[in-house]
Design a protein around this motif. Structure first.
Motif, PDB file in Angstrom:
ATOM      1  N   ILE A   1      -6.684  -3.322   4.833  1.00  0.00           N
ATOM      2  CA  ILE A   1      -7.337  -2.240   5.501  1.00  0.00           C
ATOM      3  C   ILE A   1      -8.719  -1.761   5.406  1.00  0.00           C
ATOM      4  O   ILE A   1      -8.322  -0.581   6.166  1.00  0.00           O
ATOM      5  CB  ILE A   1      -6.765  -1.182   3.849  1.00  0.00           C
ATOM      6  N   ALA A   2      -9.352  -1.972   4.745  1.00  0.00           N
ATOM      7  CA  ALA A   2     -11.036  -2.045   5.427  1.00  0.00           C
ATOM      8  C   ALA A   2     -11.080  -2.812   6.578  1.00  0.00           C
ATOM      9  O   ALA A   2     -11.887  -1.504   7.100  1.00  0.00           O
ATOM     10  CB  ALA A   2     -12.170  -2.364   3.850  1.00  0.00           C
TER      11      ALA A   2
ATOM     12  N   SER B   1      -3.108   5.729  -9.250  1.00  0.00           N
ATOM     13  CA  SER B   1      -2.243   4.504  -9.224  1.00  0.00           C
ATOM     14  C   SER B   1      -0.918   5.012  -9.108  1.00  0.00           C
ATOM     15  O   SER B   1       0.079   4.117  -8.391  1.00  0.00           O
ATOM     16  CB  SER B   1      -2.422   3.545  -9.507  1.00  0.00           C
TER      17      SER B   1
ATOM     18  N   PHE C   1       0.809  -1.777   0.142  1.00  0.00           N
ATOM     19  CA  PHE C   1       0.324  -0.013  -0.065  1.00  0.00           C
ATOM     20  C   PHE C   1       1.021   1.389  -0.035  1.00  0.00           C
ATOM     21  O   PHE C   1       1.953   1.505   1.478  1.00  0.00           O
ATOM     22  CB  PHE C   1      -0.853  -0.299   1.293  1.00  0.00           C
TER      23      PHE C   1
ATOM     24  N   LEU D   1     -12.224   1.244  -1.170  1.00  0.00           N
ATOM     25  CA  LEU D   1     -10.708   1.495  -1.689  1.00  0.00           C
ATOM     26  C   LEU D   1      -9.988   1.616  -2.794  1.00  0.00           C
ATOM     27  O   LEU D   1      -9.446   2.397  -3.095  1.00  0.00           O
ATOM     28  CB  LEU D   1     -10.200   0.708  -0.309  1.00  0.00           C
ATOM     29  N   GLN D   2     -10.911   0.695  -3.215  1.00  0.00           N
ATOM     30  CA  GLN D   2      -9.612  -0.123  -4.775  1.00  0.00           C
ATOM     31  C   GLN D   2      -9.990   1.112  -5.723  1.00  0.00           C
ATOM     32  O   GLN D   2      -9.673   1.827  -6.446  1.00  0.00           O
ATOM     33  CB  GLN D   2     -10.070  -1.570  -5.148  1.00  0.00           C
TER      34      GLN D   2
ATOM     35  N   ILE E   1      -2.754   0.366  -4.364  1.00  0.00           N
ATOM     36  CA  ILE E   1      -2.939  -1.250  -3.286  1.00  0.00           C
ATOM     37  C   ILE E   1      -2.783  -1.794  -4.063  1.00  0.00           C
ATOM     38  O   ILE E   1      -3.677  -1.606  -5.212  1.00  0.00           O
ATOM     39  CB  ILE E   1      -5.244  -0.953  -2.828  1.00  0.00           C
TER      40      ILE E   1
ATOM     41  N   ALA F   1     -13.839  -2.454   0.923  1.00  0.00           N
ATOM     42  CA  ALA F   1     -12.543  -2.537   0.025  1.00  0.00           C
ATOM     43  C   ALA F   1     -12.332  -2.713  -1.665  1.00  0.00           C
ATOM     44  O   ALA F   1     -11.652  -1.880  -1.659  1.00  0.00           O
ATOM     45  CB  ALA F   1     -12.154  -4.186  -0.281  1.00  0.00           C
TER      46      ALA F   1
ATOM     47  N   ALA G   1      -6.820  -4.770   0.258  1.00  0.00           N
ATOM     48  CA  ALA G   1      -7.392  -3.389   0.673  1.00  0.00           C
ATOM     49  C   ALA G   1      -8.504  -4.070   1.251  1.00  0.00           C
ATOM     50  O   ALA G   1      -9.204  -3.184   2.513  1.00  0.00           O
ATOM     51  CB  ALA G   1      -8.402  -3.604  -0.893  1.00  0.00           C
TER      52      ALA G   1
ATOM     53  N   PHE H   1      -6.407  -6.914  -4.032  1.00  0.00           N
ATOM     54  CA  PHE H   1      -7.611  -7.273  -3.019  1.00  0.00           C
ATOM     55  C   PHE H   1      -8.136  -7.190  -2.255  1.00  0.00           C
ATOM     56  O   PHE H   1      -8.416  -6.928  -0.826  1.00  0.00           O
ATOM     57  CB  PHE H   1      -9.198  -7.368  -3.725  1.00  0.00           C
TER      58      PHE H   1
ATOM     59  N   THR I   1     -11.298   4.130  -4.748  1.00  0.00           N
ATOM     60  CA  THR I   1     -10.404   5.323  -4.471  1.00  0.00           C
ATOM     61  C   THR I   1      -8.661   5.516  -4.830  1.00  0.00           C
ATOM     62  O   THR I   1      -8.918   6.304  -5.771  1.00  0.00           O
ATOM     63  CB  THR I   1     -10.636   5.486  -3.033  1.00  0.00           C
ATOM     64  N   SER I   2      -8.289   3.975  -5.688  1.00  0.00           N
ATOM     65  CA  SER I   2      -6.905   4.031  -5.794  1.00  0.00           C
ATOM     66  C   SER I   2      -7.253   4.539  -7.164  1.00  0.00           C
ATOM     67  O   SER I   2      -6.503   4.983  -7.575  1.00  0.00           O
ATOM     68  CB  SER I   2      -6.590   2.294  -5.723  1.00  0.00           C
TER      69      SER I   2
END
Length: 116
Positions: A97-98, A83, A24, A74-75, A88, A71, A94, A91, A77-78
């Motif tokens: 992280i979530a 990137s 990350f 978050l992906q 990230i 998750a 992610a 998955f 958002t990335s």
């Protein structure tokens, strides 16, 4: 004000988690703030729709499928932020992280709730 403090807290959590893992990457605190803002907007716009669409699965998994939705956001958002500055790898990362963000946000919100 509560929404803005949540964005700042999530940015700090992004920086902290990025320090613990190589999978990350966050380029700077400003990128973390931007990504946190994008995530907050996605949570407002998309998360309720995704929760309703996945309600049967969420019910069967006792709500744990919400981590998968987080998750996915978050992906997304990335992808939106870029990137090269906010990345990230997988998955699975992610998802971790979530889960970590949920635990940290619950701990912080309960600490502030007890003080007031």
């Amino acid at each position: 004000m509560k929404w803005l403090s949540g964005i700042v807290i999530n940015a700090i959590v992004f920086i902290a988690i990025a320090g613990f893992t190589q999978s990350f990457h966050v380029a700077s605190i400003w990128v973390a703030l931007g990504a946190s803002f994008v995530l907050a907007v996605l949570n407002i716009l998309l998360k309720p729709i995704l929760i309703i669409l996945t309600l049967p699965i969420n019910f069967l998994t006792l709500g744990f499928f919400t981590f998968v939705i987080n998750a996915f956001l978050l992906q997304l958002t990335s992808k939106i932020v870029g990137s090269s500055v906010f990345h990230i790898d997988t998955f699975g990362i992610a998802l971790l992280i979530a889960i970590a963000m949920t635990i940290v946000n619950m701990a912080i919100s309960s600490a502030f709730r007890k003080e007031v």
